[in-house]
Enzyme design. Structure first.
Site, PDB file in Angstrom:
ATOM      1  N   ASN A 104      -5.753  10.862  -4.478  1.00 18.54           N
ATOM      2  CA  ASN A 104      -6.837  11.574  -3.812  1.00 18.54           C
ATOM      3  C   ASN A 104      -8.134  10.786  -3.879  1.00 18.54           C
ATOM      4  OD1 ASN A 104      -4.841  13.475  -3.588  1.00 18.54           O
ATOM      5  ND2 ASN A 104      -5.645  14.797  -5.208  1.00 18.54           N
ATOM      6  N   VAL A 105      -8.911  10.883  -2.801  1.00 17.10           N
ATOM      7  CA  VAL A 105     -10.205  10.192  -2.732  1.00 17.10           C
ATOM      8  C   VAL A 105     -11.339  11.202  -2.881  1.00 17.10           C
ATOM      9  CG1 VAL A 105      -9.280   8.351  -1.274  1.00 17.10           C
ATOM     10  CG2 VAL A 105     -10.280  10.399  -0.193  1.00 17.10           C
ATOM     11  N   ASP A 106     -11.009  12.446  -3.276  1.00 18.04           N
ATOM     12  CA  ASP A 106     -12.005  13.533  -3.233  1.00 18.04           C
ATOM     13  C   ASP A 106     -12.895  13.619  -4.479  1.00 18.04           C
ATOM     14  OD1 ASP A 106      -9.280  15.940  -3.677  1.00 18.04           O
ATOM     15  OD2 ASP A 106     -10.375  14.775  -5.191  1.00 18.04           O
ATOM     16  N   HIS A 121      -6.368   4.992  -4.393  1.00 20.10           N
ATOM     17  CA  HIS A 121      -6.732   4.815  -2.982  1.00 20.10           C
ATOM     18  C   HIS A 121      -8.232   4.891  -2.725  1.00 20.10           C
ATOM     19  CE1 HIS A 121      -2.362   6.190  -1.996  1.00 20.10           C
ATOM     20  NE2 HIS A 121      -2.417   4.965  -2.426  1.00 20.10           N
ATOM     21  N   GLY A 197       1.842  17.748  -6.769  1.00 17.14           N
ATOM     22  CA  GLY A 197       1.266  17.918  -5.437  1.00 17.14           C
ATOM     23  C   GLY A 197       1.282  16.668  -4.589  1.00 17.14           C
ATOM     24  N   SER A 199       3.794  14.361  -1.782  1.00 16.81           N
ATOM     25  CA  SER A 199       5.007  14.334  -0.953  1.00 16.81           C
ATOM     26  C   SER A 199       5.846  13.102  -1.260  1.00 16.81           C
ATOM     27  CB  SER A 199       4.595  14.328   0.527  1.00 16.81           C
ATOM     28  OG  SER A 199       3.725  13.218   0.775  1.00 16.81           O
ATOM     29  N   ASN A 223       5.505  20.975  -7.424  1.00 11.28           N
ATOM     30  CA  ASN A 223       5.267  20.965  -5.984  1.00 11.28           C
ATOM     31  C   ASN A 223       5.797  22.278  -5.401  1.00 11.28           C
ATOM     32  OD1 ASN A 223       5.432  20.369  -3.104  1.00 11.28           O
ATOM     33  ND2 ASN A 223       5.185  18.230  -3.692  1.00 11.28           N
TER      34      ASN A 223
HETATM   35  C1  BV8 Z   1       0.248  -1.424   1.584  1.00  7.66           C
HETATM   36  C2  BV8 Z   1      -6.775   6.738   1.380  1.00  7.66           C
HETATM   37  C3  BV8 Z   1       0.701  -3.672   1.871  1.00  7.66           C
HETATM   38  C4  BV8 Z   1      -7.456   6.880   2.690  1.00  7.66           C
HETATM   39  C5  BV8 Z   1      -4.331   6.659   1.682  1.00  7.66           C
HETATM   40  C6  BV8 Z   1       7.483   0.882   1.464  1.00  7.66           C
HETATM   41  C7  BV8 Z   1       8.247   1.723   2.203  1.00  7.66           C
HETATM   42  C8  BV8 Z   1       7.702   2.318   3.373  1.00  7.66           C
HETATM   43  C9  BV8 Z   1       6.387   2.084   3.775  1.00  7.66           C
HETATM   44  C10 BV8 Z   1       5.634   1.253   3.016  1.00  7.66           C
HETATM   45  C11 BV8 Z   1       6.184   0.643   1.886  1.00  7.66           C
HETATM   46  N1  BV8 Z   1       5.206  -0.107   1.357  1.00  7.66           N
HETATM   47  C12 BV8 Z   1       4.076  -0.019   2.118  1.00  7.66           C
HETATM   48  C13 BV8 Z   1       4.315   0.807   3.140  1.00  7.66           C
HETATM   49  C14 BV8 Z   1       3.343   1.175   4.157  1.00  7.66           C
HETATM   50  C15 BV8 Z   1       2.421   2.321   3.721  1.00  7.66           C
HETATM   51  C16 BV8 Z   1       3.198   3.571   3.485  1.00  7.66           C
HETATM   52  O1  BV8 Z   1       3.563   3.911   2.382  1.00  7.66           O
HETATM   53  N2  BV8 Z   1       3.425   4.286   4.607  1.00  7.66           N
HETATM   54  C17 BV8 Z   1       4.117   5.595   4.511  1.00  7.66           C
HETATM   55  C18 BV8 Z   1       3.421   6.560   5.463  1.00  7.66           C
HETATM   56  C19 BV8 Z   1       5.555   5.431   4.834  1.00  7.66           C
HETATM   57  N3  BV8 Z   1       1.652   1.970   2.527  1.00  7.66           N
HETATM   58  C20 BV8 Z   1       0.496   1.287   2.733  1.00  7.66           C
HETATM   59  O2  BV8 Z   1       0.079   0.965   3.826  1.00  7.66           O
HETATM   60  C21 BV8 Z   1      -0.281   0.911   1.483  1.00  7.66           C
HETATM   61  N4  BV8 Z   1      -0.674  -0.460   1.571  1.00  7.66           N
HETATM   62  O3  BV8 Z   1       1.420  -1.211   1.438  1.00  7.66           O
HETATM   63  O4  BV8 Z   1      -0.276  -2.650   1.768  1.00  7.66           O
HETATM   64  C22 BV8 Z   1       0.010  -4.888   1.701  1.00  7.66           C
HETATM   65  C23 BV8 Z   1       0.299  -5.599   0.588  1.00  7.66           C
HETATM   66  C24 BV8 Z   1      -0.305  -6.826   0.447  1.00  7.66           C
HETATM   67  C25 BV8 Z   1      -1.202  -7.277   1.434  1.00  7.66           C
HETATM   68  C26 BV8 Z   1      -1.500  -6.482   2.533  1.00  7.66           C
HETATM   69  C27 BV8 Z   1      -0.900  -5.260   2.653  1.00  7.66           C
HETATM   70  C28 BV8 Z   1      -1.605   1.727   1.399  1.00  7.66           C
HETATM   71  C29 BV8 Z   1      -1.319   3.163   1.198  1.00  7.66           C
HETATM   72  C30 BV8 Z   1      -2.647   3.942   0.971  1.00  7.66           C
HETATM   73  C31 BV8 Z   1      -3.208   4.515   2.247  1.00  7.66           C
HETATM   74  N5  BV8 Z   1      -4.382   5.362   1.966  1.00  7.66           N
HETATM   75  N6  BV8 Z   1      -5.445   7.375   1.396  1.00  7.66           N
HETATM   76  C32 BV8 Z   1      -7.898   8.289   2.986  1.00  7.66           C
HETATM   77  O5  BV8 Z   1      -7.557   9.206   2.203  1.00  7.66           O
HETATM   78  O6  BV8 Z   1      -8.622   8.443   3.975  1.00  7.66           O
HETATM   79  S1  BV8 Z   1      -2.780   7.416   1.633  1.00  7.66           S
HETATM   80  C33 BV8 Z   1      -3.081   9.125   1.673  1.00  7.66           C
HETATM   81  O7  BV8 Z   1      -1.892   9.696   2.167  1.00  7.66           O
HETATM   82  C34 BV8 Z   1      -3.315   9.782   0.347  1.00  7.66           C
HETATM   83  O8  BV8 Z   1      -4.107   9.016  -0.510  1.00  7.66           O
HETATM   84  C35 BV8 Z   1      -1.899   9.954  -0.184  1.00  7.66           C
HETATM   85  O9  BV8 Z   1      -1.447   8.780  -0.785  1.00  7.66           O
HETATM   86  C36 BV8 Z   1      -1.101  10.145   1.090  1.00  7.66           C
HETATM   87  C37 BV8 Z   1      -0.821  11.601   1.306  1.00  7.66           C
HETATM   88  O10 BV8 Z   1       0.190  11.946   0.414  1.00  7.66           O
HETATM   89  P1  BV8 Z   1      -0.029  13.196  -0.584  1.00  7.66           P
HETATM   90  O11 BV8 Z   1      -1.292  13.023  -1.336  1.00  7.66           O
HETATM   91  O12 BV8 Z   1       1.231  13.354  -1.318  1.00  7.66           O
HETATM   92  O13 BV8 Z   1      -0.311  14.415   0.422  1.00  7.66           O
HETATM   93  P2  BV8 Z   1       0.689  15.117   1.464  1.00  7.66           P
HETATM   94  O14 BV8 Z   1      -0.145  15.962   2.328  1.00  7.66           O
HETATM   95  O15 BV8 Z   1       1.598  14.100   2.085  1.00  7.66           O
HETATM   96  O16 BV8 Z   1       1.615  16.053   0.543  1.00  7.66           O
HETATM   97  C38 BV8 Z   1       1.045  17.086  -0.196  1.00  7.66           C
HETATM   98  C39 BV8 Z   1       2.149  17.619  -1.090  1.00  7.66           C
HETATM   99  O17 BV8 Z   1       1.612  18.655  -1.896  1.00  7.66           O
HETATM  100  C40 BV8 Z   1       3.333  18.215  -0.320  1.00  7.66           C
HETATM  101  O18 BV8 Z   1       4.541  17.751  -0.906  1.00  7.66           O
HETATM  102  C41 BV8 Z   1       3.154  19.722  -0.505  1.00  7.66           C
HETATM  103  O19 BV8 Z   1       4.406  20.375  -0.572  1.00  7.66           O
HETATM  104  C42 BV8 Z   1       2.448  19.785  -1.846  1.00  7.66           C
HETATM  105  N7  BV8 Z   1       1.581  20.948  -2.053  1.00  7.66           N
HETATM  106  C43 BV8 Z   1       0.806  21.566  -1.124  1.00  7.66           C
HETATM  107  N8  BV8 Z   1       0.090  22.569  -1.727  1.00  7.66           N
HETATM  108  C44 BV8 Z   1       0.422  22.543  -3.057  1.00  7.66           C
HETATM  109  C45 BV8 Z   1       1.375  21.503  -3.270  1.00  7.66           C
HETATM  110  N9  BV8 Z   1       1.895  21.232  -4.477  1.00  7.66           N
HETATM  111  C46 BV8 Z   1       1.482  21.994  -5.534  1.00  7.66           C
HETATM  112  N10 BV8 Z   1       0.554  22.988  -5.408  1.00  7.66           N
HETATM  113  C47 BV8 Z   1       0.027  23.303  -4.195  1.00  7.66           C
HETATM  114  N11 BV8 Z   1      -0.853  24.309  -4.083  1.00  7.66           N
END
Ligand code: BV8
Ligand code: ZN
Length: 252
Positions: A104-106, A121, A197, A199, A223
């Site tokens: 989280n960035v919050d 992040h 929390g 995904s 979660n």
């Molecule tokens: C990189 C900052 C390489 C910005 C963010 C391997 C496999 C596949 C893909 C990749 C891989 N390696 C790299 C990749 C690409 C990519 C990636 O992972 N893509 C995904 C979409 C497949 N990764 C990257 O690009 C990373 N960089 O790999 O660089 C590189 C290396 C060398 C040189 C050059 C390049 C960078 C990743 C970071 C991106 N920035 N955020 C901003 O916030 O504006 S990511 C952002 O999304 C968040 O920070 C967080 O990480 C992500 C969201 O995920 P969650 O936080 O889990 O949130 P989400 O909504 O998805 O889920 C919420 C969960 O909570 C749910 O499960 C829900 O059920 C649950 N929930 C809801 N309410 C509750 C709850 N649980 C409990 N209580 C509740 N009340």
């Protein structure tokens, strides 16, 4: 196993653990009213996070990207840490070795009192120069009129003349190596790794629980939903973080 039995098992493991590592995602801030990425409200206008949180989007339309971050800052600024954040801050104070890794960035963990936070992040309340001249400013230092006179939603400009961008890691960008090293070290060195929390879809963060499991730690998932991590978790609590963490704390 009921949540109650799982909570008892988890409390037992935490009591006997020397080092505990927690990794959080957007779900821990959901009950503070901060939209998650994949949940309802995760969209801004019609854009998804992966549309806007990229260097390409910033080059294409920096003003749009800043509008999105200001919108998020507005929501986060009006939010308060919830009982989930507060329990984690208290756990840090009472555990011998406790590391909190967040995607989280919050900044809500720090507002709850957590001090040992690895912001994988980045943080939405800071901005840095795109030219990398080293200027990093926190939002407070960002004057609303910090752009061409009177322009609505100006794009902040650095003293070197280059644009300022949110100090966060965008998709396709490398994370800060020192933060990754800290996170991997904390995953390898703990007896209990709690993923709360998240995904578990965004890498390299999503790989950390498995680093911990391979090093012998018990992986715990909290979660409201199942994730790709669920089959790998030793203990699973399908519950809301702000509800189940106080219940856990009451057992410690
Ligand atoms: C990189 C900052 C390489 C910005 C963010 C391997 C496999 C596949 C893909 C990749 C891989 N390696 C790299 C990749 C690409 C990519 C990636 O992972 N893509 C995904 C979409 C497949 N990764 C990257 O690009 C990373 N960089 O790999 O660089 C590189 C290396 C060398 C040189 C050059 C390049 C960078 C990743 C970071 C991106 N920035 N955020 C901003 O916030 O504006 S990511 C952002 O999304 C968040 O920070 C967080 O990480 C992500 C969201 O995920 P969650 O936080 O889990 O949130 P989400 O909504 O998805 O889920 C919420 C969960 O909570 C749910 O499960 C829900 O059920 C649950 N929930 C809801 N309410 C509750 C709850 N649980 C409990 N209580 C509740 N009340
Ligand atoms: Zn600069």
């Amino acid at each position: 196993m009921t949540d109650s039995a799982t909570l008892d098992r988890l409390a037992e493991r935490l009591r006997s653990a020397h080092a505990v590592t927690v990794m959080t995602g957007a779900g821990i801030s959901a009950e503070s009213g901060v939209p998650t990425f994949r949940g309802t409200g995760g969209l801004w206008r019609s854009y998804s996070a992966t549309d806007l949180a990229t260097p390409e989007a910033f080059v294409r339309d920096p003003r749009l990207v800043w509008q999105w971050y200001r919108w998020r800052r507005g929501i986060i600024g009006g939010a308060e840490p919830n009982p989930g954040h507060l329990v984690l801050a208290r756990l840090e104070a009472r555990m011998p070795a406790f590391t909190l890794i967040t995607q989280n960035v919050d900044g809500l963990h720090q507002r709850a009192g957590s001090t040992h936070v690895v912001e994988l992040h980045g943080n939405i309340w800071r901005a840095r120069c795109v030219r990398g001249c080293g200027v990093v400013r926190d939002a407070a230092g960002e004057a609303p009129g910090d752009g061409p006179a009177g322009e609505q939603d100006p794009v902040p400009v650095c003293s070197c003349g280059a644009l300022m961008r949110p100090d966060v890691v965008w998709f396709g960008e490398a994370l800060d190596q020192s933060r990754i090293d800290l996170a991997v070290q904390a995953a390898k060195g703990c007896q209990v790794f709690m993923a709360i929390g998240t995904s578990a879809l965004v890498y390299p963060a999503a790989g950390l629980p498995l680093v911990a499991a391979n090093a012998g730690a018990v992986v715990v998932e909290i979660n409201v939903d199942s994730t790709p991590l669920t089959p790998h978790a030793g203990l699973v609590l399908k519950a809301k973080a702000a509800e189940v963490l106080p219940a856990l704390e009451s057992r410690l």
